[in-house]
Design a protein around this motif. Structure first.
Motif, short mmCIF file in Angstrom:
data_model
loop_
_atom_site.label_atom_id
_atom_site.label_comp_id
_atom_site.label_asym_id
_atom_site.label_seq_id
_atom_site.Cartn_x
_atom_site.Cartn_y
_atom_site.Cartn_z
N GLU A 64 0.82 -1.21 0.00
CA GLU A 64 0.00 0.00 0.00
C GLU A 64 0.85 1.26 0.00
O GLU A 64 0.55 2.22 -0.69
CB GLU A 64 -0.94 0.01 1.21
N SER A 72 -2.93 3.49 5.07
CA SER A 72 -2.80 2.05 5.22
C SER A 72 -3.13 1.60 6.64
O SER A 72 -3.32 0.43 6.89
CB SER A 72 -1.39 1.59 4.83
N TRP A 103 -9.16 3.16 0.62
CA TRP A 103 -8.75 2.18 -0.39
C TRP A 103 -9.71 2.23 -1.57
O TRP A 103 -9.30 2.21 -2.72
CB TRP A 103 -8.70 0.79 0.24
#
Length: 118
Positions: A64, A72, A103
């Motif tokens: 990430e 993250s 995300w």
């Protein structure tokens, strides 16, 4: 209430009835001489991966960060913000004001928006 059965992996719904993912983790605080208490519920891919294996969560954190995902770290929702636990877990927050959808927003911006016709 059986916290694991009734809360973990259930759908989270914000105050506007928008789905904001699943409950990936539960944080319990322990203090000497006191009963354990539910402190937070966690949302995030890293938390889910940690349940599978600690090394998987470490790997996802690295991926990430290299791919540019800004958040993250798992997003924590205080247990005091939980309004109802049923089929869904209703929380008194607005999903758009949190990093819980980071995300999803990253995938939309970096991948979906680049698909012709998207």
């Amino acid at each position: 209430m059986d916290v694991i059965r009734d809360v973990l992996d259930n759908q989270l719904v914000d105050r506007n009835q928008r789905k904001m993912g699943k409950v990936d983790g539960i944080v319990i605080e322990y203090e000497d001489g006191k009963q354990p208490r539910l402190a937070y519920i966690e949302v995030g891919l890293v938390t889910l991966a940690r349940r599978i294996h600690p090394r998987l969560s470490a790997l996802l954190t690295i991926i990430e960060s290299k791919w540019g995902a800004k958040h993250s770290e798992p997003f924590r929702i205080p247990w005091s913000k939980v309004r109802d636990v049923g089929i869904d877990v209703d929380v008194d927050i607005d999903a758009e004001d949190t990093s819980a959808l980071a995300w999803e927003k990253w995938v939309r911006k970096q991948i979906i928006s680049r698909i012709p016709g998207a």
